[in-house]
Write an enzyme that holds these catalytic residues in place. Structure first.
Site, PDB file in Angstrom:
ATOM      1  N   TYR A  80      59.509  29.225  20.655  1.00  8.26           N
ATOM      2  CA  TYR A  80      58.201  28.557  20.712  1.00  8.26           C
ATOM      3  C   TYR A  80      58.376  27.133  21.218  1.00  8.26           C
ATOM      4  O   TYR A  80      57.607  26.645  22.043  1.00  8.26           O
ATOM      5  CB  TYR A  80      57.573  28.551  19.313  1.00  8.26           C
ATOM      6  CG  TYR A  80      56.128  28.113  19.318  1.00  8.26           C
ATOM      7  CD1 TYR A  80      55.109  29.047  19.455  1.00  8.26           C
ATOM      8  CD2 TYR A  80      55.786  26.770  19.199  1.00  8.26           C
ATOM      9  CE1 TYR A  80      53.787  28.658  19.478  1.00  8.26           C
ATOM     10  CE2 TYR A  80      54.465  26.364  19.221  1.00  8.26           C
ATOM     11  CZ  TYR A  80      53.459  27.309  19.363  1.00  8.26           C
ATOM     12  OH  TYR A  80      52.152  26.916  19.389  1.00  8.26           O
ATOM     13  N   PHE A 132      38.135  23.557  46.039  1.00 12.11           N
ATOM     14  CA  PHE A 132      38.474  24.937  45.738  1.00 12.11           C
ATOM     15  C   PHE A 132      37.523  25.378  44.626  1.00 12.11           C
ATOM     16  O   PHE A 132      37.118  24.562  43.796  1.00 12.11           O
ATOM     17  CB  PHE A 132      39.945  25.112  45.333  1.00 12.11           C
ATOM     18  CG  PHE A 132      40.256  26.565  45.129  1.00 12.11           C
ATOM     19  CD1 PHE A 132      40.309  27.425  46.201  1.00 12.11           C
ATOM     20  CD2 PHE A 132      40.407  27.092  43.857  1.00 12.11           C
ATOM     21  CE1 PHE A 132      40.500  28.789  46.024  1.00 12.11           C
ATOM     22  CE2 PHE A 132      40.603  28.456  43.672  1.00 12.11           C
ATOM     23  CZ  PHE A 132      40.655  29.305  44.757  1.00 12.11           C
ATOM     24  N   THR A 133      37.147  26.659  44.610  1.00  9.04           N
ATOM     25  CA  THR A 133      36.098  27.152  43.698  1.00  9.04           C
ATOM     26  C   THR A 133      36.309  26.725  42.244  1.00  9.04           C
ATOM     27  O   THR A 133      35.392  26.216  41.595  1.00  9.04           O
ATOM     28  CB  THR A 133      36.029  28.697  43.751  1.00  9.04           C
ATOM     29  OG1 THR A 133      37.355  29.209  43.584  1.00  9.04           O
ATOM     30  CG2 THR A 133      35.453  29.174  45.063  1.00  9.04           C
ATOM     31  N   ASP A 223      46.723  18.822  44.936  1.00  6.82           N
ATOM     32  CA  ASP A 223      46.778  20.241  44.567  1.00  6.82           C
ATOM     33  C   ASP A 223      47.876  20.857  45.427  1.00  6.82           C
ATOM     34  O   ASP A 223      47.725  21.013  46.641  1.00  6.82           O
ATOM     35  CB  ASP A 223      45.425  20.918  44.828  1.00  6.82           C
ATOM     36  CG  ASP A 223      45.444  22.412  44.466  1.00  6.82           C
ATOM     37  OD1 ASP A 223      46.538  23.012  44.486  1.00  6.82           O
ATOM     38  OD2 ASP A 223      44.369  22.970  44.197  1.00  6.82           O
ATOM     39  N   LYS A 266      50.865  30.958  43.134  1.00  5.89           N
ATOM     40  CA  LYS A 266      50.989  30.829  44.583  1.00  5.89           C
ATOM     41  C   LYS A 266      52.303  30.119  44.935  1.00  5.89           C
ATOM     42  O   LYS A 266      53.113  30.636  45.685  1.00  5.89           O
ATOM     43  CB  LYS A 266      49.810  30.028  45.144  1.00  5.89           C
ATOM     44  CG  LYS A 266      48.485  30.739  44.992  1.00  5.89           C
ATOM     45  CD  LYS A 266      47.330  29.846  45.358  1.00  5.89           C
ATOM     46  CE  LYS A 266      46.629  30.295  46.607  1.00  5.89           C
ATOM     47  NZ  LYS A 266      45.695  31.396  46.412  1.00  5.89           N
ATOM     48  N   ARG A 389      34.659  34.619  51.315  1.00  3.31           N
ATOM     49  CA  ARG A 389      34.730  33.177  51.085  1.00  3.31           C
ATOM     50  C   ARG A 389      33.536  32.566  51.813  1.00  3.31           C
ATOM     51  O   ARG A 389      33.630  32.127  52.942  1.00  3.31           O
ATOM     52  CB  ARG A 389      36.051  32.581  51.587  1.00  3.31           C
ATOM     53  CG  ARG A 389      37.288  33.099  50.891  1.00  3.31           C
ATOM     54  CD  ARG A 389      37.670  32.449  49.583  1.00  3.31           C
ATOM     55  NE  ARG A 389      36.840  32.697  48.433  1.00  3.31           N
ATOM     56  CZ  ARG A 389      37.249  32.467  47.171  1.00  3.31           C
ATOM     57  NH1 ARG A 389      38.464  32.043  46.925  1.00  3.31           N
ATOM     58  NH2 ARG A 389      36.442  32.661  46.163  1.00  3.31           N
ATOM     59  N   PHE A 455      31.081  34.822  41.984  1.00  2.18           N
ATOM     60  CA  PHE A 455      31.728  35.736  42.929  1.00  2.18           C
ATOM     61  C   PHE A 455      32.717  36.674  42.252  1.00  2.18           C
ATOM     62  O   PHE A 455      32.993  37.753  42.749  1.00  2.18           O
ATOM     63  CB  PHE A 455      32.439  34.953  44.047  1.00  2.18           C
ATOM     64  CG  PHE A 455      33.501  34.001  43.551  1.00  2.18           C
ATOM     65  CD1 PHE A 455      33.176  32.705  43.200  1.00  2.18           C
ATOM     66  CD2 PHE A 455      34.822  34.404  43.429  1.00  2.18           C
ATOM     67  CE1 PHE A 455      34.141  31.821  42.734  1.00  2.18           C
ATOM     68  CE2 PHE A 455      35.793  33.530  42.975  1.00  2.18           C
ATOM     69  CZ  PHE A 455      35.451  32.240  42.616  1.00  2.18           C
TER      70      PHE A 455
END
Ligand code: F0G
Length: 482
Positions: A80, A132-133, A223, A266, A389, A455
């Site tokens: 942990y 970005f969404t 990002d 990613k 998109r 979406f």
């Protein structure tokens, strides 16, 4: 890799890996695909993979892992607190990104949640290259708004500008002066700007943004979810960086930012995410939020196995032979589609190939969602799942009116080292047939519309019986082919 020359002239994306574990795919008949897309509310997110042949929805969590990543997962230290797996990730972040402080989070949007909560106040404005969404959703949740400051050519899909993800510096200055420094907690730059077609920014632009940030004393947030690919395109396209290593370029970009966050789904072909910085004051503002929302500071809601894969994946982002694979396949796919007259975003970017649905389906009004309709139609005729998109991925304003998206794209993601060249050729074959029959595609309308990030789970239906007619035409042209 780009140094390989071919005797027959055709430049093909050559794989620098071999396939050792495979997963069987199913190409179900068009009649089943028709039922499946109806059951999914014409929303490709809601399809089951049992009905999908090529899953080009996203690269998120679907990039192929390396043998070394899988091997590392077996040495995971289940604890942990104080796990050695985290210690290995921490070393990798220091080595590759050169940042002293690391907060682990379960995925990219969790980092966005923590950053927005730690640094934003109601009424704030966040300037950025493009949203970005999930980031936009967090800004709105925290009572703020965004300003997108791309250069004018960025949304001209046929322009061959090499760095469409650049921020327009004059617009940035104007935005800061108009809104007031006190209302801008940070500037956000997104590597390989996702929603405009995976388009990179240049290092010289990031340096200019840094200068403006310094002038006004504003923090710069990067990002870095698609950092490796942005670095690869800098090496390909920015003269001053041609001779540098991926490591030099990555360190330079990361070094220009005060705060760096990423989706490891990613960046490192694993799962998880992270926030890192060299500034203790910033780290301390966020530290308490990680145990609250994610988990203890040495696992952040990520399984220790995935943390091991993340650590190895972090080093692998330095490997140009690995990073170049997806952009090379995308280039091949984009150029092949363009050669058949299909409107695509150029120059080829990263993450996937992007078809311009506004042109492809120019007969469909934007409030009937041309990109969503194209995604559904393409799945129907091919079994390939892409992602809308466009306006479906947008939001409504405070009066409930649609905010029509700047772009309507069908994104065909090309995860790292997953698809073969024959599969890419199948994509080109089917999209070309659909392009020749594009006038048969009709619009969509919402029947179920969730209030946030609609979406993902939204349900739609066709405005008339165009899917049935398209299916009949497919049968006429292809006989009993799948
Ligand atoms: N930032 C960028 C640039 C992204 O592309 C994503 C995710 C996120 C943040 C959020 O990360 O999914 O780990 O929470 N992009 C995925 C996509 C979902 O399909 O483009 P996450």
């Amino acid at each position: 890799m780009s140094k390989i020359k071919f005797h027959l002239g055709e430049e093909i994306p050559l794989e620098l890996h071999k396939v050792r574990v495979v997963q069987k795919l199913h190409l179900v008949p068009i009649e089943r695909r028709f039922e499946a897309i109806k059951e999914a509310g014409f929303n490709t997110f809601r399809l089951s993979t049992k009905d999908v042949y090529l899953d080009m929805l996203t690269d998120s969590g679907t990039n192929a892992m390396s043998d070394k990543q899988i091997a590392a997962m077996f040495q995971a230290d289940d604890a942990y607190a104080g796990s050695q797996s985290f210690a290995r990730l921490y070393s990798a972040v220091q080595d590759v990104l050169g940042k002293k402080f690391l907060l682990p989070v379960h995925q990219g949007r969790a980092a966005e949640n923590i950053i927005c909560r730690a640094f934003m106040k109601k009424g704030n404005v966040i300037p950025m290259n493009y949203h970005f969404t999930t980031f936009l959703a967090h800004v709105l949740e925290n009572g703020g708004k965004i300003e997108e400051l791309l250069c004018d050519h960025a949304l001209d899909f046929s322009s061959d500008h090499q760095f469409k993800g650049n921020i327009d510096i004059n617009k940035l200055e104007e935005c800061i002066q108009r809104n007031g420094v006190e209302n801008i907690p940070f500037i956000r730059m997104e590597a390989s700007t996702n929603l405009i077609g995976g388009q990179p920014f240049s290092i010289s632009n990031m340096m200019d943004v840094r200068r403006v940030a310094d002038k006004y004393g504003i923090m710069l947030v990067l990002d870095a979810s698609l950092l490796g690919e942005n670095a690869y395109l800098v090496k390909q396209r920015e003269e001053q960086w041609k001779e540098n290593t991926m490591g030099d370029i990555i360190k330079m970009m990361v070094g220009l930012a005060d705060l760096v966050y990423f989706s490891a789904r990613k960046l490192t072909s694993s799962r998880g995410g992270g926030i890192c910085t060299n500034r203790k004051d910033l780290y301390q503002k966020m530290e308490a939020l990680v145990p609250l929302f994610e988990g203890f500071l040495t696992y952040g809601g990520i399984s220790v196995r995935e943390i091991e894969a993340m650590a190895v994946g972090m080093y692998e982002t330095l490997d140009e032979d690995m990073i170049c694979q997806s952009p090379m396949f995308i280039k091949y796919l984009v150029e092949s589609m363009a050669s058949h007259g299909i409107p695509v975003v150029t120059p080829p970017g990263v993450l996937g190939a992007h078809v311009n649905a506004m042109d492809f389906c120019s007969h469909i009004p934007q409030n009937q969602y041309p990109a969503g309709a194209l995604a559904a139609a393409f799945y129907l005729v091919s079994g390939i799942r892409g992602m809308e998109r466009g306006t479906i991925s947008s939001v409504r304003d405070e009066n409930g009116e649609e905010i029509l998206a700047d772009v309507e794209l069908l994104r065909l993601a090309v995860p790292r080292r997953v698809f073969t060249l024959s599969q890419v050729k199948y994509v080109v074959d089917r999209i070309t047939w659909l392009y020749e029959n594009r006038n048969m595609i009709g619009g969509l309308k919402f029947v179920y519309e969730p209030p946030v990030l609609r979406f993902f789970m939204g349900g739609l239906e066709a405005t008339d019986d165009w899917p049935e007619r398209l299916m009949a035409k497919f049968r006429k042209d292809f006989g009993d082919s799948l």
